[in-house]
Enzyme design. Structure first.
Site, PDB file in Angstrom:
ATOM      1  N   GLU A  90      -4.394   4.817   6.383  1.00 33.19           N
ATOM      2  CA  GLU A  90      -3.011   4.978   5.926  1.00 33.19           C
ATOM      3  C   GLU A  90      -2.854   6.174   4.993  1.00 33.19           C
ATOM      4  OE1 GLU A  90      -3.283   1.037   7.640  1.00 33.19           O
ATOM      5  OE2 GLU A  90      -4.532   2.079   6.166  1.00 33.19           O
ATOM      6  N   HIS A 159      -2.033 -10.081   2.623  1.00 29.79           N
ATOM      7  CA  HIS A 159      -1.187  -9.677   3.743  1.00 29.79           C
ATOM      8  C   HIS A 159       0.191 -10.337   3.682  1.00 29.79           C
ATOM      9  CE1 HIS A 159      -5.270  -8.858   5.122  1.00 29.79           C
ATOM     10  NE2 HIS A 159      -4.754  -7.967   5.953  1.00 29.79           N
TER      11      HIS A 159
END
Length: 367
Positions: A90, A159
Site C-alpha cells: 500500500e 480488519h
C-alpha cells in the site's frame, strides 16, 4: 490470492449477518433496483469513459476483477494501462498514485480494506492532503482513495476499524461515506471529478444489497454534491444522524418508533468532511432532540463533532441531552457474540431515542 483467502474466511460470517442487513432499504420511489456493487462499478466505468486521465490501481483490481468485484469488466474494456494490478504494498502504490495526481492524472486507488490504508497514511495525509495548501494552490491532487471501511464479520480487531473520524480530522481531505446505490453512484462520480483528494469509505456488507434508483440516478451526468446531507425520512420528535450501514439501522428504528408515536427524522450524512452542519442544526431546531449513530469508536468520533456543532449553534433548542451511539471503546473482538456487543444494534438506537423523548428510564437510574 489474498482476496480469495479473505473471502473464504468471511463467507460463513456473512450468512449470519446478512439477514440483519436486509432492513437497509431506501424510501425513495424508483423504477429499477441495482446493488451498491453495480452502482460503484457503473460510476467507475462512466468516469473512465468520459475522462482518459482517470485510471484504477490496487491489489487484484484487474485480472481478479477486484476483491469484491467492484472493478469487474474494466480491465477487459480499458486495458492494463488504465487498470493496474499492484503488488501487496500500500505504501508503494499509494505514493505512485499521489505522484500521478501531481502530474494531472486522476488515480482511483483501491484499498482491499481501509485498515490497510494505515500502511499508506503518510502519503494520504502528508502528500495528498497538504500539497495544495503548501504549494499556495499551485498543485492540485485529484485522487480518490476508496475501499471497504468499518466492521465486516468475524475478521478481528485489525480488519474492523472505521476510519471516518480518522481522515475527517485532516484539513485538505474530503471524506465521503455512501449508504445506498444512489449515494454510491453519485458520490463516487463527484469524488472522481473533484480537484482535491477524496477518501471514499464503503461498506462491504452493503455491496450486495439492492436499492431502488430513478432514471435520473442512472443518467451518466448524475452527480451528488459533496458536503450535502440527505433527509431520508422526515420527523418532528427527534433527529437521528447516521452514515453508511447505520443509515439503514436508523430507518428501521424510525419505523419501530412510529408505532410508539415517536416520529424520528433520519439524516444520511453522506459527507463526513465537509459536514453538513446546516442541515443537522436545522433538523435539531425542529425536533429539539439529537441521537448520533456510528460504528466507530466513541472518543473523538463523528458523533462527538456533531454534538459539538449542535451545542455551539443550537443549544437553546435542545429539550433533552444529546444521545451518542457508537462502537464499544475496545478493539473489535473476534468471537461472534462479543463482536455483536461491540457494534451498535437497532435496539441500542431505539433505547437512546426513547430516552431522549423521556419514554424510558434513564441509564443513570438503572445503574
Amino acid at each position: 490470492m489474498l482476496a480469495i483467502a479473505r473471502q473464504r474466511m468471511l463467507g460463513q460470517s456473512f450468512k449470519k449477518i446478512l439477514p440483519a442487513v436486509s432492513v437497509l432499504r431506501s424510501y425513495s420511489s424508483a423504477a429499477k433496483q441495482i446493488t451498491v456493487r453495480e452502482a460503484l462499478n457503473s460510476a467507475l466505468d462512466e468516469e473512465m469513459s468520459a475522462d482518459p486521465k482517470v485510471f484504477l490501481m490496487g491489489e487484484e483490481v484487474g485480472e481478479y476483477q477486484g476483491a469484491y468485484k467492484i472493478t469487474k469488466g474494466l480491465l477487459e474494456k480499458y486495458g492494463p494501462e488504465r487498470v493496474l494490478d499492484t503488488p501487496i504494498t500500500e505504501a508503494g502504490f499509494t505514493g505512485i498514485g499521489v505522484g500521478a495526481a501531481y502530474y494531472g492524472l486522476k488515480p482511483v486507488v483501491e484499498f482491499m480494506t481501509f485498515n490497510f490504508s494505515m500502511q499508506a497514511i503518510d502519503h494520504i495525509i502528508n502528500s495528498a492532503a497538504k500539497s495544495n495548501y503548501m504549494s499556495a494552490g499551485q498543485i492540485s491532487v485529484p485522487i480518490v482513495f476508496r475501499g471497504p471501511n468499518g466492521a465486516a464479520a468475524g475478521v478481528g480487531a485489525q480488519h474492523s476499524q472505521c476510519y471516518a473520524a480518522w481522515y475527517a480530522s485532516c484539513p485538505g481531505l474530503k471524506v465521503l461515506s455512501p449508504y445506498n446505490s444512489e449515494d454510491a453512484r453519485g458520490l463516487l462520480k463527484a469524488a472522481i471529478r473533484d480537484p482535491d483528494p477524496v477518501v471514499f469509505l464503503e461498506n462491504e456488507l452493503l455491496y450486495g444489497e439492492s436499492f431502488p434508483v430513478s432514471d435520473e440516478v442512472l443518467d451518466s451526468s448524475f452527480c451528488l454534491p459533496i458536503g450535502k446531507a440527505k433527509i431520508e425520512r422526515e420527523g418532528k420528535d427527534a433527529t437521528i444522524t447516521a452514515f453508511s450501514k447505520m443509515v439503514g439501522y436508523a430507518l428501521k428504528v424510525s419505523e419501530m418508533l412510529e408505532k410508539d408515536g415517536i416520529y424520528a427524522e433520519v439524516i444520511n450524512l453522506r459527507s463526513i468532511r465537509p459536514l453538513d452542519r446546516a442541515t443537522i442544526n436545522a433538523s435539531v431546531r425542529k425536533t429539539n432532540r439529537l441521537i448520533t449513530v456510528e460504528e466507530g469508536f466513541p472518543q473523538h468520533g463523528v458523533g462527538a463533532e456533531i454534538c459539538a456543532s449542535v451545542v455551539e449553534e443550537s443549544f437553546s433548542y435542545l429539550d433533552a441531552p444529546v444521545e451518542r451511539i457508537a462502537g464499544a471503546d475496545v478493539p473489535m473482538p473476534y468471537a461472534a457474540n462479543l463482536e455483536r456487543m461491540a457494534v451498535p444494534q437497532v435496539e441500542d438506537i431505539v433505547r437512546a431515542a426513547k430516552r431522549a423523548c423521556y419514554r424510558s428510564v434513564p441509564l443513570a437510574a438503572t445503574a
